[in-house]
Design a protein around this motif. Sequence first.
Motif, PDB file in Angstrom:
ATOM      1  N   UNK A   8      -5.553 -12.913  -9.423  1.00 41.08           N
ATOM      2  CA  UNK A   8      -4.679 -12.076  -9.418  1.00 41.08           C
ATOM      3  C   UNK A   8      -5.125 -10.509  -9.766  1.00 41.08           C
ATOM      4  N   UNK A   9      -4.505  -9.625  -9.059  1.00 42.01           N
ATOM      5  CA  UNK A   9      -5.056  -8.190  -9.188  1.00 42.01           C
ATOM      6  C   UNK A   9      -3.837  -7.300  -9.558  1.00 42.01           C
ATOM      7  N   UNK A  10      -3.908  -6.459 -10.241  1.00 42.50           N
ATOM      8  CA  UNK A  10      -2.678  -5.513 -10.813  1.00 42.50           C
ATOM      9  C   UNK A  10      -2.732  -4.235  -9.705  1.00 42.50           C
ATOM     10  N   UNK A  11      -1.559  -4.742  -9.008  1.00 38.02           N
ATOM     11  CA  UNK A  11      -1.299  -3.705  -7.651  1.00 38.02           C
ATOM     12  C   UNK A  11      -0.442  -2.629  -8.277  1.00 38.02           C
ATOM     13  N   UNK A  12      -1.181  -1.555  -9.058  1.00 37.54           N
ATOM     14  CA  UNK A  12      -0.568  -0.540  -9.436  1.00 37.54           C
ATOM     15  C   UNK A  12      -0.257   0.223  -8.263  1.00 37.54           C
ATOM     16  N   UNK A  14       1.730  -0.083  -6.165  1.00 35.82           N
ATOM     17  CA  UNK A  14       2.199  -0.949  -5.061  1.00 35.82           C
ATOM     18  C   UNK A  14       0.896  -1.127  -4.127  1.00 35.82           C
ATOM     19  N   UNK A  15      -0.229  -1.200  -4.600  1.00 34.02           N
ATOM     20  CA  UNK A  15      -1.341  -1.491  -3.940  1.00 34.02           C
ATOM     21  C   UNK A  15      -2.561  -2.132  -4.457  1.00 34.02           C
ATOM     22  N   UNK A  16      -3.572  -2.634  -3.502  1.00 37.86           N
ATOM     23  CA  UNK A  16      -4.686  -3.099  -3.977  1.00 37.86           C
ATOM     24  C   UNK A  16      -5.680  -2.798  -2.567  1.00 37.86           C
ATOM     25  N   UNK A  44     -12.217   5.051   6.467  1.00 35.89           N
ATOM     26  CA  UNK A  44     -13.516   4.531   6.370  1.00 35.89           C
ATOM     27  C   UNK A  44     -14.216   3.865   5.331  1.00 35.89           C
ATOM     28  N   UNK A  45     -14.247   2.670   5.517  1.00 31.88           N
ATOM     29  CA  UNK A  45     -15.185   1.868   4.550  1.00 31.88           C
ATOM     30  C   UNK A  45     -14.124   1.339   3.458  1.00 31.88           C
ATOM     31  N   UNK A  46     -12.679   1.389   3.689  1.00 33.06           N
ATOM     32  CA  UNK A  46     -11.562   0.842   2.685  1.00 33.06           C
ATOM     33  C   UNK A  46     -10.635   0.286   3.696  1.00 33.06           C
ATOM     34  N   UNK A  47      -9.834  -0.809   3.173  1.00 28.27           N
ATOM     35  CA  UNK A  47      -8.743  -1.048   3.543  1.00 28.27           C
ATOM     36  C   UNK A  47      -7.775  -1.326   2.407  1.00 28.27           C
ATOM     37  N   UNK A  48      -6.530  -0.722   2.864  1.00 33.57           N
ATOM     38  CA  UNK A  48      -5.480  -0.690   1.448  1.00 33.57           C
ATOM     39  C   UNK A  48      -4.495  -1.669   1.949  1.00 33.57           C
ATOM     40  N   UNK A  49      -3.984  -2.334   1.055  1.00 34.49           N
ATOM     41  CA  UNK A  49      -2.881  -3.340   1.170  1.00 34.49           C
ATOM     42  C   UNK A  49      -1.831  -2.633   0.339  1.00 34.49           C
ATOM     43  N   UNK A  50      -0.703  -2.526   0.858  1.00 34.08           N
ATOM     44  CA  UNK A  50       0.540  -2.268   0.037  1.00 34.08           C
ATOM     45  C   UNK A  50       1.374  -3.513  -0.255  1.00 34.08           C
TER      46      UNK A  50
END
Length: 156
Positions: A8-12, A14-16, A44-50
Amino acid sequence: MTTLFDGDIFADYHQFYLTDADGGADLPNDYTEDDLRDRIICADGVLIVTTARNMTVPVRVELHDAAPEIDMAAADHVVLGNLRTSGTLAIAGCTDYLPDAARAKVPPGNLRVMAVFTGLGALSEDGLEGEDRYALHLWPSAETGITVLRQWDGDS
């Protein structure tokens, strides 16, 4: 297939995100309507999931040798993106302290990412509870860019 993370991840907000742990990538904050509709942002170097909820959500991250076959009919939303990494991946919520984030070893270079969203239509009326799930499949690939394979058009 190797499971890199299943928890589980806290998607503060609406994202992780997945980020190159050694790259110190800055998170972009200038999202477009297209980004929000696609449900991922590649930088660059990151992928954000909403996410559908601004709560703790279940996330699974898997590493594959090649693009996996998934049951598209069972998914609400499927999108391809990419992530550059030096070989160590951090998996974190938006407001998590990055040094404490989960880590995983991955091949250095460009990874293709298939983000599979399920249960998006199974949220409580207040949006706090739900059956939404987020599976990220990674594999080495030179491909880049965002491609939506299945678009979620429901209320989320």
